[in-house]
Scaffold this active site. Structure first.
Site, PDB file in Angstrom:
ATOM      1  N   ARG A   1      -3.057   3.673   5.018  1.00  0.00           N
ATOM      2  CA  ARG A   1      -2.003   3.027   5.178  1.00  0.00           C
ATOM      3  C   ARG A   1      -1.780   1.613   4.412  1.00  0.00           C
ATOM      4  NH1 ARG A   1       0.251   7.718   6.316  1.00  0.00           N
ATOM      5  NH2 ARG A   1      -0.104   8.558   8.336  1.00  0.00           N
TER       6      ARG A   1
ATOM      7  N   ASN B   1       0.207   7.626  -0.574  1.00  0.00           N
ATOM      8  CA  ASN B   1       1.624   7.497  -0.190  1.00  0.00           C
ATOM      9  C   ASN B   1       1.449   6.108   0.875  1.00  0.00           C
ATOM     10  OD1 ASN B   1      -0.018   8.697   1.827  1.00  0.00           O
ATOM     11  ND2 ASN B   1       1.586  10.137   2.770  1.00  0.00           N
TER      12      ASN B   1
ATOM     13  N   HIS C   1      -0.453  18.853  -2.220  1.00  0.00           N
ATOM     14  CA  HIS C   1      -0.270  19.094  -1.047  1.00  0.00           C
ATOM     15  C   HIS C   1       1.010  20.445  -1.256  1.00  0.00           C
ATOM     16  CE1 HIS C   1       2.054  18.017   2.726  1.00  0.00           C
ATOM     17  NE2 HIS C   1       3.438  18.802   2.386  1.00  0.00           N
TER      18      HIS C   1
ATOM     19  N   ASP D   1      -7.578  14.613   6.812  1.00  0.00           N
ATOM     20  CA  ASP D   1      -6.049  14.335   6.698  1.00  0.00           C
ATOM     21  C   ASP D   1      -5.925  13.132   7.710  1.00  0.00           C
ATOM     22  OD1 ASP D   1      -3.526  13.944   5.699  1.00  0.00           O
ATOM     23  OD2 ASP D   1      -2.889  15.978   6.438  1.00  0.00           O
TER      24      ASP D   1
ATOM     25  N   HIS E   1      -0.913   6.980  12.978  1.00  0.00           N
ATOM     26  CA  HIS E   1       0.722   6.542  13.171  1.00  0.00           C
ATOM     27  C   HIS E   1       0.641   5.828  14.549  1.00  0.00           C
ATOM     28  CE1 HIS E   1       2.770   8.887  10.246  1.00  0.00           C
ATOM     29  NE2 HIS E   1       2.220  10.041  10.251  1.00  0.00           N
TER      30      HIS E   1
END
Lengths: 325, 451
Positions: free
Chosen positions: B71, B101, B186, B314, B318
């Protein structure tokens, strides 16, 4: 979160998900006894609605909050009337759009609501499962007034109530549901409830509107042709067809849908004498139902509306009535 | 070696499992500084040596997770390189590969350099970077693949998103193969999965949620294998979750295509029923979604028969901001670094794979996906990255005790057997069970942000 390893996987598909008698989240697992109790109460409540003075003191001092994350007029009004006729203080809380878009989580909303000490939360939400989320976090009762494409248990209850008022005991009766089964919370709740009451449910729709694993997942069957079934149906439930589904290519266009799956006077004439036509509303005149049928003698659409208020009064009564201080 | 100013370290009394060398027996490991010197028959350590007693422990190469989300930059409230590295070290991982990402995305050399520098500063785990395939992960134009490779990017991916434009994928594959970097894909066709939030099937129908069908994954795998066959290059398929997808990959490898794949622990232990069982809990929501049992069985068979080269978590932290929602509004993803080894060893207990194979899937398997030859094994001259595992410790998964800044694991309450008791990164202990590292970079609290 419950550790998922500790739950029997096979039991998950046949567990009671209704939440009754604390909540009403689903028709999946709701017992015949509970349904009959609701119907008895609803008959009484309907009489109240027909009186000149339409108010009972039963829920006086109790607070009901209608939390609607999705636009709705008729369901909200029905719940609001039901609560007020029972004597409760009814507050409407509209939160259009997801709480996420405002930077608040649904968990925040739940804690906010809970701090107001309501007795009953009626929730309409665009996402399947949202009522379970709230039920886990609120100390009051929760009624699911429609969650995404999942369930709409009060609609199914008022449908079954209306059905039993018109065609009697549902055991062994054939109910045909026509429309977008995959995206219909009304269909899903009705399938569970009608199955519990012993009726046979046959869903009619193009395959694009039937969800994956349908007959394994739900106690109903699928047939692609309405005309094959019309002469044997005790009741036909027409679902509102949503035009936005055309964009997803679930069907090509209104006219074709209407020709293949619409309830027109010719089809209505072929129904058995006693059979009724239902619609949860609002109707698309000329699409899934022809105006002449919607206004005709078999249609019980307005009975459904009246029964909806009565049934929702009964739900409030049974969820809250016994626990008053 | 005695002329080396650094003192040798010996890890003695342990049971060495080094699948790349076919070793699975008691041996002692000699380290010097940041490198492995040699493996020895037990009992040969000089008396004066610095000794780490590994009696009763498994001694394995440091674990490698080629698919994590730390992150950083941009979403440090979920995880950052420090807390992610702490979680990795606690899970026995000495190398991880972060997906691009982030915000901004890792689509240029500056971000790659920043993350590599941060990894060195923190010094708890060798954090590597997978650069973006497309600029801003928009799926339109190539990101700066060459510059990112020069700055240290070990692979390229638009993870979280598929590369929907087949023409772009072709060019990325060709361009990346000149750089000797794999693409990590992905696989998802939005036309089939759009709007879905769980596996499409009996359970989604029962739960009243929009589904993501099997072909949403397998059709893209089929497309991309055809593109690989036509244009060459090296593909790695991320988090395979379907029987059909795995079948396609097995066939492709059998006909000699240069393709590898990984599977996550959650797809090996949970089925889509978990969504119903947990009453729509967001910790059962991930992409690809949990699948029915026959897919779990197929993936487990794929681990055993060699069709799958790596277990990758993975790891997708969050916060409540993304997860304290109803199911469909919640973000996809679960954490995994601290439960991966325990779950993989559970596969051994359940007779799915051997212990040696389990370690292979967490070490030399993932190293080969990236093409590393300096790690994933305990051969002489390799990095002295090791994990000491006590295979007998029983523990209960409690994310509030974890190092990750986020707690979104579906395995809460699971009883697991076996966990790392010490993790060594280039010869330094960066994690010890129940104690804090001493000779590593300072730990700024084990959980800097209260959840």
């Amino acid at each position: 979160m419950k550790p998922v390893s500790l739950i029997d996987p096979k039991a998950a598909l046949r567990s009671d998900r209704s939440g009754w008698p604390r909540h009403l989240l689903s028709c999946d697992g709701l017992s015949i006894e509970a349904v009959e109790q609701l119907f008895v109460a609803a008959r009484e409540m309907r009489l109240v609605g027909r009186r000149r003075v339409k108010k009972l003191p039963t829920l006086r001092g109790r607070t009901i909050i209608n939390v609607f994350f999705e636009n709705s007029t008729r369901t909200r009004v029905s719940f609001e009337l039901a609560g007020k006729r029972m004597g409760a203080d009814v507050i409407n809380f509209s939160a259009s759009g997801s709480s996420a878009s405002k930077g608040e989580t649904l968990g925040d909303t739940a804690r906010t609501l809970d701090a107001m000490n309501p007795d009953l939360i009626v929730v309409r939400h665009g996402a399947g499962g949202a009522p379970w989320f709230l039920a886990e976090r609120l100390s009051c009762s929760v009624v699911n007034a429609g969650d995404g494409i999942n369930e709409h248990p009060t609609q199914a209850l008022l449908d079954a109530f209306t059905l039993s008022e018109h065609i009697g005991d549902l055991n062994g009766k054939r109910v045909v549901i026509v429309g977008d089964i995959a995206h219909s919370r009304v269909a899903r709740s009705n399938i569970h409830l009608l199955n519990t009451l012993g009726a046979e449910v046959i869903c009619v729709a193009p395959r694009t509107m039937i969800p994956a694993g349908f007959t394994d997942a739900l106690p109903a069957t699928w047939h692609p042709c309405l005309d094959d079934l019309i002469e044997t149906a005790d009741a036909v439930m027409m679902l509102r067809i949503q035009r936005e589904r055309m964009k997803q290519s679930l069907f090509p266009q209104d006219r074709e849908y209407s020709i293949r799956f619409g309830m027109n006077p010719e089809r209505a004439a072929r129904l058995p004498e006693h059979a009724i036509i239902m619609h949860p509303g609002p109707i698309n005149r000329g699409v899934e139902i022809d105006p002449a049928v919607a206004d005709g003698r078999r249609a019980v659409i307005l009975d459904q509306v009246e029964n909806g208020v009565a049934l929702r009064m009964a739900i409030g009564f049974l969820l809250l009535g016994g626990s008053g201080e | 070696m005695s002329d080396n100013p650094m003192q040798d370290q010996w890890i003695v009394g342990g049971h060495v499992i080094d699948p790349a060398q076919g070793i699975d027996r008691p041996m002692d490991v000699q380290l010097n500084g940041a490198k492995i010197v040699a493996l020895h028959e037990p009992g040969n350590a000089p008396k004066a040596a610095c000794i780490i007693d590994a009696s009763g422990l498994i001694v394995a190469p440091g674990l490698i997770d080629i698919h994590v989300h730390f992150r950083e930059p941009g979403q440090e409230y979920k995880e950052d390189l420090l807390t992610g590295s702490q979680a990795a070290a606690a899970g026995g991982f000495t190398t991880v590969v972060c997906m691009p990402n982030t915000d901004p995305a890792v689509d240029r050399r500056e971000v790659v350099s920043l993350l590599r520098r941060r990894s060195d500063e923190i010094g708890l785990c060798d954090v590597h970077v997978c650069g973006a395939i497309s600029r801003g992960l928009q799926g339109e134009r190539l990101a700066d693949l060459g510059e990112m490779a020069a700055a240290g990017a070990v692979a390229f991916s638009d993870d979280g998103m598929p590369v929907m434009d087949a023409g772009l994928l072709r060019r990325a594959l060709e361009y990346a193969s000149d750089l000797n970097r794999p693409l990590m894909l992905h696989e998802e066709d939005f036309g089939l999965t759009g709007g879905g939030c769980m596996h499409e099937g009996q359970v989604s129908t029962r739960a009243g949620l929009e589904g993501m069908p099997v072909s949403g994954e397998s059709a893209m795998i089929a497309r991309d294998l055809e593109i690989l066959d036509d244009f060459g290059g090296r593909l790695h398929i991320c988090h395979v979750s379907t029987e059909a997808g795995l079948r396609l990959l097995r066939e492709a490898r059998n006909r000699g295509l240069n393709v590898s794949c990984e599977v996550t622990p959650h797809h090996l232990f949970l089925t889509d029923l978990a969504v119903l069982q947990s009453e729509y809990h967001s910790h059962t929501k991930m992409n690809p979604p949990l699948r029915p049992q026959r897919h779990v069985d197929a993936l487990r068979a794929g681990l055993a028969d060699g069709s799958i080269q790596a277990i990758a978590t993975d790891h997708a932290p969050h916060s409540d901001t993304e997860k304290d929602h109803d199911f469909s509004c919640s973000s996809f993803g679960v954490t995994g670094l601290e439960t991966s080894l325990g779950l993989t060893l559970k596969l051994v207990d359940e007779g799915v794979i051997s212990r040696r194979r389990a370690i292979e899937l967490l070490t030399s398997g993932p190293a080969s996906v990236i093409g590393w030859d300096d790690r994933g094994s305990l051969q002489s001259g390799m990095r002295a990255d090791l994990v000491l595992i006590d295979p007998t410790i029983e523990w209960v998964v409690d994310p509030s005790e974890g190092r990750s800044r986020s707690v979104n694991t579906p395995f809460v309450g699971w009883k697991l057997r076996g966990r790392p008791v010490m993790t060594l990164l280039e010869g330094k202990a960066v994690y010890q069970l129940h104690t804090t590292p001493t000779n590593a970079a300072p730990l700024v609290g084990s959980k800097p942000r209260e959840s």
